[in-house]
Design a protein around this motif. Structure first.
Motif, short mmCIF file in Angstrom:
data_model
loop_
_atom_site.label_atom_id
_atom_site.label_comp_id
_atom_site.label_asym_id
_atom_site.label_seq_id
_atom_site.Cartn_x
_atom_site.Cartn_y
_atom_site.Cartn_z
N HIS A 199 0.86 -1.19 0.00
CA HIS A 199 0.00 0.00 0.00
C HIS A 199 0.89 1.23 0.00
O HIS A 199 1.85 1.31 0.77
CB HIS A 199 -0.88 0.03 1.25
CG HIS A 199 -2.00 -0.95 1.20
ND1 HIS A 199 -3.17 -0.70 0.50
CD2 HIS A 199 -2.15 -2.17 1.75
CE1 HIS A 199 -3.97 -1.74 0.62
NE2 HIS A 199 -3.39 -2.66 1.39
N CYS A 200 0.55 2.20 -0.82
CA CYS A 200 1.30 3.47 -0.86
C CYS A 200 1.15 4.17 0.49
O CYS A 200 0.05 4.33 1.00
CB CYS A 200 0.76 4.34 -1.98
SG CYS A 200 1.47 6.00 -1.99
N GLN A 201 2.30 4.62 1.06
CA GLN A 201 2.24 5.27 2.36
C GLN A 201 1.64 6.66 2.29
O GLN A 201 1.34 7.27 3.31
CB GLN A 201 3.64 5.34 2.98
CG GLN A 201 4.14 4.01 3.50
CD GLN A 201 5.48 4.14 4.19
OE1 GLN A 201 6.51 3.84 3.61
NE2 GLN A 201 5.48 4.64 5.43
N ILE A 202 1.48 7.19 1.08
CA ILE A 202 0.90 8.53 0.95
C ILE A 202 -0.59 8.45 0.65
O ILE A 202 -1.40 9.08 1.31
CB ILE A 202 1.67 9.35 -0.10
CG1 ILE A 202 3.06 9.71 0.47
CG2 ILE A 202 0.90 10.61 -0.49
CD1 ILE A 202 3.94 10.52 -0.43
N CYS A 203 -0.99 7.66 -0.34
CA CYS A 203 -2.40 7.65 -0.73
C CYS A 203 -3.13 6.35 -0.39
O CYS A 203 -4.35 6.26 -0.50
CB CYS A 203 -2.55 7.96 -2.22
SG CYS A 203 -1.96 6.62 -3.28
N GLY A 204 -2.38 5.34 0.04
CA GLY A 204 -3.02 4.10 0.45
C GLY A 204 -3.33 3.13 -0.68
O GLY A 204 -3.72 2.00 -0.43
N LEU A 239 5.86 3.54 -1.90
CA LEU A 239 4.98 4.49 -2.58
C LEU A 239 4.42 3.91 -3.88
O LEU A 239 5.02 3.02 -4.49
CB LEU A 239 5.75 5.78 -2.92
CG LEU A 239 6.30 6.60 -1.75
CD1 LEU A 239 7.02 7.84 -2.27
CD2 LEU A 239 5.21 6.99 -0.76
N CYS A 240 3.29 4.46 -4.31
CA CYS A 240 2.78 4.15 -5.64
C CYS A 240 3.62 4.96 -6.64
O CYS A 240 4.26 5.94 -6.25
CB CYS A 240 1.29 4.48 -5.74
SG CYS A 240 0.94 6.24 -5.79
N PRO A 241 3.62 4.59 -7.92
CA PRO A 241 4.47 5.30 -8.89
C PRO A 241 4.19 6.80 -8.96
O PRO A 241 5.12 7.61 -9.06
CB PRO A 241 4.16 4.62 -10.23
CG PRO A 241 3.61 3.29 -9.86
CD PRO A 241 2.94 3.43 -8.53
N ASN A 242 2.92 7.19 -8.89
CA ASN A 242 2.60 8.63 -8.96
C ASN A 242 3.19 9.39 -7.79
O ASN A 242 3.83 10.43 -7.97
CB ASN A 242 1.08 8.84 -8.97
CG ASN A 242 0.49 8.57 -10.34
OD1 ASN A 242 1.22 8.36 -11.30
ND2 ASN A 242 -0.83 8.56 -10.41
N ASP A 243 2.95 8.88 -6.58
CA ASP A 243 3.45 9.60 -5.41
C ASP A 243 4.97 9.54 -5.35
O ASP A 243 5.61 10.45 -4.82
CB ASP A 243 2.79 9.06 -4.14
CG ASP A 243 1.36 9.59 -4.01
OD1 ASP A 243 1.14 10.76 -4.36
OD2 ASP A 243 0.46 8.83 -3.59
N HIS A 244 5.55 8.48 -5.90
CA HIS A 244 7.02 8.38 -5.97
C HIS A 244 7.58 9.56 -6.79
O HIS A 244 8.51 10.25 -6.37
CB HIS A 244 7.42 7.05 -6.59
CG HIS A 244 8.89 6.75 -6.47
ND1 HIS A 244 9.44 5.57 -6.90
CD2 HIS A 244 9.92 7.49 -6.00
CE1 HIS A 244 10.75 5.59 -6.69
NE2 HIS A 244 11.07 6.75 -6.14
ZN ZN Z 1 0.18 6.87 -3.70
#
Ligand code: ZN
Length: 300
Positions: A199-204, A239-244
């Protein structure tokens, strides 16, 4: 066959000449690839002007090539172009074998870099990148100090900054350490991703692929020069690629109380998702935030 496998096959089938002095394959293409991998690892732009490309690759060839390797970066770039790994912003690109090829490159001075599909793989998959690096080191650079080489291309931080060397440590152990760090980089990132269940730590968000879930390990303080961030759990986020991308490029930062701050809107966006087994370094968060804000200052 997946794209990563195609890439590894292509890397394994480079057509190189042989050094007349050492009888070993020439290193122009491997050095050019390591240079590009280093750029990808540090989130530098995929494409680069020819002036800088040729200057930097020439230096690498002079330093790490065989004694009879001339520092002519035109040929490896042309070879990699025709091998399907490199992009050049030009048409009618000549074969690397023609004598006029060198002149053609310098008069056209095409912007270039890894092809988009290659770049996507090596930027987003540290494990594939590590595999390529190890494959190149094994095949072409057995008598080269990997610490020195990988540091020169920005694939690891300086040994001094990353690993406290117990003095008197024998050379063979040091020799292994750079490659070990490359492997550890992907292994550590994998651990962190497992802790967060991808799970992305920023957006889940957790991205689901046909063969499992997908997330990326993001260094908070970048490894490699000039930041020399350490490769340790406290310096890695899942992170997910976008938030990365948003985090790496400074659109998102973290506050000292572990909230996500949107630098574009100038406000807190939410809480960073945490896991008890994963302690995040406040020092590295502060470093990331401060360097991000310094870089955003308008220059006069
Ligand atoms: Zn994310």
């Amino acid at each position: 066959m997946g794209l990563s496998e195609s890439l590894l096959l292509k890397i394994g089938s480079l057509r190189t000449d042989t050094s007349k002095v050492t009888g070993r394959p020439r290193r122009h293409q491997p050095l050019t690839l390591l240079w590009a991998l280093g750029r990808a690892a540090q989130a530098e732009p995929r494409l680069e002007a020819w002036a800088r490309t040729s200057a930097e690759i020439s230096l690498l060839i002079e330093k790490f090539g065989h004694a009879d390797d001339r520092p002519n970066p035109e040929f490896p770039v042309l070879r990699l172009f025709h091998h399907g790994l490199w992009e050049l912003d030009a048409s009618d690109v000549p074969a690397a074998s023609t004598s006029s090829a060198q002149r053609w490159m310098n008069s056209h001075a095409p912007t270039g870099g890894l092809r988009p599909w290659v770049h996507t793989i090596v930027s987003r998959h540290p494990d594939v990148r590590a595999q390529i690096v190890l494959c190149l080191l094994e095949k072409y650079f057995q008598d080269v100090d990997p610490d020195e080489l990988l540091t020169a291309v920005g694939l690891v931080g300086t040994p001094e900054a990353e690993v406290p060397l117990n003095d008197g440590s024998p050379a063979p152990q040091r020799r292994q350490s750079a490659t070990m760090r490359v492997i550890r980089d992907s292994a550590l990132a994998q651990q962190i991703k497992d802790v967060h269940g991808h799970h992305c730590q920023i957006c889940g968000v957790r991205l689901c692929l046909p063969n499992g879930s997908y997330a990326e390990g993001a260094h908070i303080r970048p490894i490699g020069q000039p930041h020399n961030g350490p490769d340790e759990p406290g310096n890695i986020l899942c992170l997910c690629p976008n938030d990365h991308v948003l985090f790496d490029r400074g659109a998102l930062t973290l506050t000292d109380d572990l909230r996500v701050f949107d630098e574009v809107l100038g406000k807190v966006k939410g809480d960073l998702r945490l896991a008890p087994q994963h302690t995040i370094s406040i020092r590295h968060i502060a470093y990331h935030r401060e360097t991000t804000r310094q870089a955003a200052q308008p220059s006069h």
